[in-house]
Design an enzyme around this catalytic site. Structure first.
Site, PDB file in Angstrom:
ATOM      1  N   ASN A 109       0.831  -1.200   0.000  1.00 50.72           N
ATOM      2  CA  ASN A 109       0.000   0.000   0.000  1.00 50.72           C
ATOM      3  C   ASN A 109       0.866   1.250   0.000  1.00 50.72           C
ATOM      4  O   ASN A 109       1.942   1.276   0.575  1.00 50.72           O
ATOM      5  CB  ASN A 109      -0.962  -0.007   1.200  1.00 50.72           C
ATOM      6  CG  ASN A 109      -0.405   0.731   2.394  1.00 50.72           C
ATOM      7  OD1 ASN A 109      -0.511   1.956   2.493  1.00 50.72           O
ATOM      8  ND2 ASN A 109       0.205  -0.020   3.320  1.00 50.72           N
ATOM      9  N   PHE A 113      -1.955   7.922   4.337  1.00 51.29           N
ATOM     10  CA  PHE A 113      -2.757   8.453   5.456  1.00 51.29           C
ATOM     11  C   PHE A 113      -4.020   9.161   4.952  1.00 51.29           C
ATOM     12  O   PHE A 113      -4.361  10.257   5.404  1.00 51.29           O
ATOM     13  CB  PHE A 113      -1.948   9.416   6.324  1.00 51.29           C
ATOM     14  CG  PHE A 113      -0.895   8.782   7.185  1.00 51.29           C
ATOM     15  CD1 PHE A 113      -0.808   7.420   7.368  1.00 51.29           C
ATOM     16  CD2 PHE A 113       0.037   9.593   7.836  1.00 51.29           C
ATOM     17  CE1 PHE A 113       0.172   6.851   8.166  1.00 51.29           C
ATOM     18  CE2 PHE A 113       1.024   9.055   8.652  1.00 51.29           C
ATOM     19  CZ  PHE A 113       1.095   7.671   8.808  1.00 51.29           C
ATOM     20  N   SER A 183       5.236   4.856   8.850  1.00 47.65           N
ATOM     21  CA  SER A 183       4.712   4.573   7.517  1.00 47.65           C
ATOM     22  C   SER A 183       5.703   5.070   6.471  1.00 47.65           C
ATOM     23  O   SER A 183       6.253   6.170   6.603  1.00 47.65           O
ATOM     24  CB  SER A 183       3.369   5.273   7.310  1.00 47.65           C
ATOM     25  OG  SER A 183       2.995   5.221   5.939  1.00 47.65           O
ATOM     26  N   ASN A 185       4.864   5.953   3.510  1.00 47.82           N
ATOM     27  CA  ASN A 185       4.074   6.591   2.462  1.00 47.82           C
ATOM     28  C   ASN A 185       3.817   8.078   2.666  1.00 47.82           C
ATOM     29  O   ASN A 185       3.130   8.700   1.859  1.00 47.82           O
ATOM     30  CB  ASN A 185       2.740   5.853   2.303  1.00 47.82           C
ATOM     31  CG  ASN A 185       2.945   4.399   1.947  1.00 47.82           C
ATOM     32  OD1 ASN A 185       3.766   4.087   1.091  1.00 47.82           O
ATOM     33  ND2 ASN A 185       2.235   3.509   2.614  1.00 47.82           N
ATOM     34  N   THR A 186       4.330   8.656   3.755  1.00 53.01           N
ATOM     35  CA  THR A 186       4.299  10.102   3.967  1.00 53.01           C
ATOM     36  C   THR A 186       5.741  10.588   3.909  1.00 53.01           C
ATOM     37  O   THR A 186       6.556  10.165   4.738  1.00 53.01           O
ATOM     38  CB  THR A 186       3.661  10.454   5.322  1.00 53.01           C
ATOM     39  OG1 THR A 186       2.284  10.059   5.310  1.00 53.01           O
ATOM     40  CG2 THR A 186       3.760  11.946   5.589  1.00 53.01           C
ATOM     41  N   LYS A 222       4.742   3.203  17.142  1.00 53.53           N
ATOM     42  CA  LYS A 222       4.811   2.121  16.157  1.00 53.53           C
ATOM     43  C   LYS A 222       6.051   2.316  15.308  1.00 53.53           C
ATOM     44  O   LYS A 222       6.262   3.394  14.734  1.00 53.53           O
ATOM     45  CB  LYS A 222       3.560   2.122  15.277  1.00 53.53           C
ATOM     46  CG  LYS A 222       3.471   0.928  14.334  1.00 53.53           C
ATOM     47  CD  LYS A 222       2.088   0.848  13.705  1.00 53.53           C
ATOM     48  CE  LYS A 222       1.923  -0.433  12.894  1.00 53.53           C
ATOM     49  NZ  LYS A 222       0.554  -0.561  12.358  1.00 53.53           N
ATOM     50  N   ASN A 251       5.539  -1.958  11.616  1.00 53.97           N
ATOM     51  CA  ASN A 251       4.782  -1.440  10.487  1.00 53.97           C
ATOM     52  C   ASN A 251       5.181  -2.204   9.219  1.00 53.97           C
ATOM     53  O   ASN A 251       5.816  -3.253   9.291  1.00 53.97           O
ATOM     54  CB  ASN A 251       5.055   0.074  10.357  1.00 53.97           C
ATOM     55  CG  ASN A 251       3.871   0.834   9.778  1.00 53.97           C
ATOM     56  OD1 ASN A 251       3.214   0.373   8.850  1.00 53.97           O
ATOM     57  ND2 ASN A 251       3.619   2.022  10.306  1.00 53.97           N
TER      58      ASN A 251
END
Length: 350
Positions: A109, A113, A183, A185-186, A222, A251
């Site tokens: 993915n 967010f 994450s 993805n940011t 996390k 994660n």
């Protein structure tokens, strides 16, 4: 092979993964009334100063906007972690942004967010709190908070203010609170895992939570499986130094090593966090590292690649107090939570 696995492999995999997620989650919510009549599986687990109905929860990312907490609990999850929620609502990254790798029982993915934002989610949680007031036997509710994308990661004051906004709005409804800095993805988010940035951020969130609640809301962080061993240990040392309540390990990963899926398929998907079975061994090792350093007092929630009861038992033996799943739930279906909880139950437990 179960009927769900056949349906998933031959039908669901032909539907866009994000659309399939929304359709599946809608079905979970629609069937909640039936599922809620089943007895809750498992034995209570004391952790974080709370009593969890059982050892297994659903990881953040499945219910980003707190729309299906009790429906997920009806399937057998003992806790539900909603989010990641950001201070401001945001659409996330361009689609397509969610992909399956069935040969690896994995998901990639790069959602970014996408969520309704802290104000909207707080209103939703307030409405739920009013509905369930006085009702016994509900799930433990975790709230996972992250950085709004437009907030620069190198502006510590802005980052702290962004997380503080989410904390002020959401901590009053959370049984526990999670700071997500892992994450992939940011842009720049993982830079916040460096202890010199992470410690003041966590301390700021702690102070903020304490000003808006009369009870002490447990606080966790996390972390990513991609941290080097020394950095994992540094996070553990920091957690002990500031009295952090727990760590969620782990994660998603940016690694693509050892996948069974064809290289061309993996390359076509592109960037994003990989979750599911390929993360299992590293997440297990991070759990062992953390427990060895933390001792017995700090809660560890093990997540990443837990598919079978054997996986779940191995994670508990490595030092996890609680478990979470996401990708295996997608691949194995609505009966999966009860299978895992039953599979880790002590012999003779009813």
């Amino acid at each position: 092979m179960t009927a769900y696995s056949l349906l998933f492999d031959h039908v669901a995999t032909r539907v866009d993964a994000e659309r399939a997620h929304h359709l599946g989650f809608r079905a979970v919510r629609a069937g909640a009334a039936v599922a809620s009549r089943l007895p809750r599986p498992g034995q209570p687990v004391p952790a974080l100063g709370l009593t969890f109905p059982n050892v297994l929860g659903v990881a953040a990312g499945f219910d980003k906007n707190a729309v299906g907490i009790d429906a997920l609990a009806a399937l057998g999850f003992g806790h539900v972690e909603v989010g990641t929620v950001t201070g401001e609502g945001q659409p996330g990254n361009p689609k397509p942004r969610l992909f399956r790798l069935p040969a690896d029982r994995a998901v990639v993915n790069r959602m970014g967010f996408n969520n309704d934002g802290a104000e909207v989610v707080a209103r939703r949680l307030a409405e739920r709190a009013a509905r369930v007031q006085g009702r016994a036997g509900g799930p433990v509710l975790g709230v996972n908070i992250g950085k709004t994308k437009v907030v620069p990661d190198d502006d510590q004051a802005a980052v702290e203010a962004d997380y503080a906004k989410s904390t002020r709005l959401l901590a009053p409804f959370a049984d526990y609170l999670v700071v997500n800095v892992s994450s992939p993805n940011t842009p720049g988010l993982r830079n916040l895992q460096a202890v010199e940035k992470l410690q003041p951020l966590l301390e700021h969130v702690r102070r903020t939570a304490d000003t808006v609640t009369s009870r002490r809301v447990p606080l966790l962080v996390k972390i990513a499986p991609d941290l080097a061993d020394d950095d994992v240990l540094a996070v553990a040392d920091m957690a002990l130094a500031i009295g952090l309540d727990g760590i969620i390990a782990t994660n998603t990963t940016t690694s693509r090593a050892g996948l069974a899926s064809p290289d061309a398929v993996v390359e076509a998907i592109g960037n994003g966090g990989l979750s599911g079975r390929p993360v299992r061994e590293r997440a297990l090792e991070v759990t062992r590292l953390l427990r060895g350093r933390l001792g017995a007092g700090t809660t560890i929630i093990g997540v990443g690649g837990i598919t079978t009861p054997e996986d779940a038992r191995a994670r508990l033996e490595a030092g996890a107090d609680l478990l979470q799943g996401y990708s295996a739930f997608v691949y194995e279906g609505p009966l999966w939570p009860r299978r895992i909880v039953a599979g880790v139950a002590p012999v003779g437990a009813g």
